[in-house]
Motif scaffolding. Structure first.
Motif, PDB file in Angstrom:
ATOM      1  N   ARG A  70       0.943  -5.289   0.169  1.00 50.35           N
ATOM      2  CA  ARG A  70       0.913  -6.646  -0.386  1.00 50.35           C
ATOM      3  C   ARG A  70       0.751  -6.654  -1.900  1.00 50.35           C
ATOM      4  NH1 ARG A  70       3.499  -9.391   1.757  1.00 50.35           N
ATOM      5  NH2 ARG A  70       2.484 -11.279   1.131  1.00 50.35           N
ATOM      6  N   HIS A  71       1.700  -6.063  -2.597  1.00 53.17           N
ATOM      7  CA  HIS A  71       1.683  -6.070  -4.060  1.00 53.17           C
ATOM      8  C   HIS A  71       1.897  -7.500  -4.543  1.00 53.17           C
ATOM      9  CE1 HIS A  71       3.495  -4.469  -8.063  1.00 53.17           C
ATOM     10  NE2 HIS A  71       2.245  -4.848  -8.202  1.00 53.17           N
ATOM     11  N   GLU A  72       0.845  -8.033  -5.127  1.00 51.79           N
ATOM     12  CA  GLU A  72       0.853  -9.433  -5.528  1.00 51.79           C
ATOM     13  C   GLU A  72       1.935  -9.716  -6.566  1.00 51.79           C
ATOM     14  OE1 GLU A  72      -2.526 -12.718  -6.527  1.00 51.79           O
ATOM     15  OE2 GLU A  72      -2.928 -10.910  -5.371  1.00 51.79           O
ATOM     16  N   GLY A  73       2.703 -10.771  -6.331  1.00 56.40           N
ATOM     17  CA  GLY A  73       3.742 -11.191  -7.260  1.00 56.40           C
ATOM     18  C   GLY A  73       5.026 -10.389  -7.180  1.00 56.40           C
ATOM     19  N   CYS A  74       5.124  -9.470  -6.254  1.00 61.06           N
ATOM     20  CA  CYS A  74       6.302  -8.605  -6.141  1.00 61.06           C
ATOM     21  C   CYS A  74       7.264  -9.154  -5.084  1.00 61.06           C
ATOM     22  CB  CYS A  74       5.865  -7.187  -5.769  1.00 61.06           C
ATOM     23  SG  CYS A  74       7.254  -6.056  -5.549  1.00 61.06           S
ATOM     24  N   ALA A  75       8.537  -9.155  -5.410  1.00 61.87           N
ATOM     25  CA  ALA A  75       9.545  -9.640  -4.460  1.00 61.87           C
ATOM     26  C   ALA A  75       9.623  -8.760  -3.213  1.00 61.87           C
ATOM     27  CB  ALA A  75      10.918  -9.701  -5.136  1.00 61.87           C
ATOM     28  N   LEU A  76       9.266  -7.494  -3.343  1.00 63.25           N
ATOM     29  CA  LEU A  76       9.310  -6.595  -2.187  1.00 63.25           C
ATOM     30  C   LEU A  76       8.177  -6.860  -1.194  1.00 63.25           C
ATOM     31  CD1 LEU A  76      10.086  -3.228  -4.017  1.00 63.25           C
ATOM     32  CD2 LEU A  76      11.694  -4.744  -2.844  1.00 63.25           C
ATOM     33  N   ALA A  77       7.212  -7.673  -1.598  1.00 60.05           N
ATOM     34  CA  ALA A  77       6.052  -7.953  -0.749  1.00 60.05           C
ATOM     35  C   ALA A  77       6.205  -9.249   0.042  1.00 60.05           C
ATOM     36  CB  ALA A  77       4.784  -8.016  -1.603  1.00 60.05           C
ATOM     37  N   LEU A 108     -18.390   7.431  -4.912  1.00 60.31           N
ATOM     38  CA  LEU A 108     -18.448   8.890  -4.778  1.00 60.31           C
ATOM     39  C   LEU A 108     -18.117   9.614  -6.089  1.00 60.31           C
ATOM     40  CD1 LEU A 108     -16.691   9.260  -1.300  1.00 60.31           C
ATOM     41  CD2 LEU A 108     -19.122   9.623  -1.813  1.00 60.31           C
ATOM     42  N   GLY A 109     -17.832   8.838  -7.145  1.00 60.07           N
ATOM     43  CA  GLY A 109     -17.567   9.432  -8.447  1.00 60.07           C
ATOM     44  C   GLY A 109     -16.108   9.707  -8.750  1.00 60.07           C
ATOM     45  N   TRP A 110     -15.194   9.186  -7.936  1.00 54.24           N
ATOM     46  CA  TRP A 110     -13.764   9.394  -8.155  1.00 54.24           C
ATOM     47  C   TRP A 110     -13.188   8.198  -8.898  1.00 54.24           C
ATOM     48  CZ3 TRP A 110     -11.077  13.756  -6.616  1.00 54.24           C
ATOM     49  CH2 TRP A 110     -11.773  14.631  -5.780  1.00 54.24           C
ATOM     50  N   ASP A 111     -12.185   8.454  -9.719  1.00 53.54           N
ATOM     51  CA  ASP A 111     -11.437   7.395 -10.387  1.00 53.54           C
ATOM     52  C   ASP A 111     -10.087   7.310  -9.682  1.00 53.54           C
ATOM     53  OD1 ASP A 111     -10.980   5.375 -12.184  1.00 53.54           O
ATOM     54  OD2 ASP A 111     -10.583   6.694 -13.887  1.00 53.54           O
ATOM     55  N   ALA A 112      -9.677   6.108  -9.296  1.00 56.29           N
ATOM     56  CA  ALA A 112      -8.445   5.952  -8.518  1.00 56.29           C
ATOM     57  C   ALA A 112      -7.441   5.070  -9.250  1.00 56.29           C
ATOM     58  CB  ALA A 112      -8.760   5.347  -7.154  1.00 56.29           C
ATOM     59  N   MET A 113      -6.186   5.375  -9.027  1.00 56.10           N
ATOM     60  CA  MET A 113      -5.083   4.608  -9.596  1.00 56.10           C
ATOM     61  C   MET A 113      -4.047   4.375  -8.501  1.00 56.10           C
ATOM     62  SD  MET A 113      -2.564   5.843 -12.616  1.00 56.10           S
ATOM     63  CE  MET A 113      -0.959   5.134 -12.799  1.00 56.10           C
ATOM     64  N   THR A 114      -3.409   3.218  -8.541  1.00 56.28           N
ATOM     65  CA  THR A 114      -2.349   2.907  -7.587  1.00 56.28           C
ATOM     66  C   THR A 114      -1.021   2.814  -8.326  1.00 56.28           C
ATOM     67  OG1 THR A 114      -3.852   1.688  -6.152  1.00 56.28           O
ATOM     68  CG2 THR A 114      -1.507   1.215  -5.912  1.00 56.28           C
ATOM     69  N   VAL A 115      -0.020   3.482  -7.788  1.00 56.80           N
ATOM     70  CA  VAL A 115       1.352   3.351  -8.273  1.00 56.80           C
ATOM     71  C   VAL A 115       2.096   2.567  -7.193  1.00 56.80           C
ATOM     72  CG1 VAL A 115       3.477   4.555  -8.883  1.00 56.80           C
ATOM     73  CG2 VAL A 115       1.268   5.521  -9.536  1.00 56.80           C
ATOM     74  N   TRP A 116       2.708   1.464  -7.606  1.00 57.91           N
ATOM     75  CA  TRP A 116       3.445   0.616  -6.671  1.00 57.91           C
ATOM     76  C   TRP A 116       4.908   1.034  -6.612  1.00 57.91           C
ATOM     77  CZ3 TRP A 116       0.913  -2.463  -3.462  1.00 57.91           C
ATOM     78  CH2 TRP A 116      -0.393  -2.832  -3.803  1.00 57.91           C
ATOM     79  N   GLU A 117       5.461   0.893  -5.447  1.00 59.11           N
ATOM     80  CA  GLU A 117       6.865   1.240  -5.191  1.00 59.11           C
ATOM     81  C   GLU A 117       7.803   0.619  -6.230  1.00 59.11           C
ATOM     82  OE1 GLU A 117       9.915   0.409  -1.448  1.00 59.11           O
ATOM     83  OE2 GLU A 117       7.973  -0.590  -1.524  1.00 59.11           O
ATOM     84  N   CYS A 118       7.620  -0.653  -6.553  1.00 53.90           N
ATOM     85  CA  CYS A 118       8.521  -1.343  -7.479  1.00 53.90           C
ATOM     86  C   CYS A 118       8.426  -0.804  -8.901  1.00 53.90           C
ATOM     87  CB  CYS A 118       8.258  -2.843  -7.463  1.00 53.90           C
ATOM     88  SG  CYS A 118       6.631  -3.316  -8.095  1.00 53.90           S
ATOM     89  N   GLU A 119       7.293  -0.223  -9.274  1.00 56.67           N
ATOM     90  CA  GLU A 119       7.109   0.317 -10.622  1.00 56.67           C
ATOM     91  C   GLU A 119       7.978   1.547 -10.860  1.00 56.67           C
ATOM     92  OE1 GLU A 119       2.477  -0.836 -11.557  1.00 56.67           O
ATOM     93  OE2 GLU A 119       2.882   0.998 -10.421  1.00 56.67           O
TER      94      GLU A 119
END
Length: 140
Positions: A70-77, A108-119
């Motif tokens: 559910r990528h907000e604002g994305c046409a693919l969603a 737990l001390g991890w830094d997370a990043m999300t890469v979206w399909e449309c990007e």
């Protein structure tokens, strides 16, 4: 609106959707590998079973499909027109689970990043964002 294919066909189609080694994930992996980064894949001991894990850096990258997460604002969603009573709760549960997993990872001390399909249409921009995240911690 009624589905354009029968239930058995729809089930078979949806069953082919990969949760690991998807095309977008493979593209991100290739970009990072060519840039000289090494990573671990699908660490089951971490919340959300992250797609790419950089243990020495305590960094995680998720590669999400815009529809499923559910990528907000994305046409693919866009939501399917058939069976909204099934799809809306299912897709919103995915979104809630993603947020909860990111909170747990941070704890737990991890830094997370999300890469979206449309990007991934702009691979150079994605690679730049990934490098900044991995080197400096900027989420991009």
């Amino acid at each position: 609106m009624v589905d354009t294919v029968d239930q058995a066909t729809r089930s078979r189609i949806m069953g082919c959707v990969r949760s690991k080694n998807s095309s977008p994930e493979m593209l991100v992996r290739r970009l990072l590998h060519h840039a000289g980064y090494r990573y671990r894949l699908h660490r089951t001991g971490l919340p959300g079973t992250p797609d790419l894990v950089f243990p020495g850096r305590k960094k995680i990258i998720f590669v999400h499909g815009c529809f499923w997460h559910r990528h907000e604002g994305c046409a693919l969603a866009r939501l399917p027109k058939s069976r909204p009573d099934f799809w809306i709760p299912k897709l919103e549960a995915n979104r809630r689970r993603d947020r909860a997993n990111e909170v747990k990872l941070r704890e737990l001390g991890w830094d997370a990043m999300t890469v979206w399909e449309c990007e991934l249409r702009d691979q150079a921009a994605v690679l730049d964002r990934l490098r900044r995240f991995l080197e400096f911690g900027a989420r991009g």
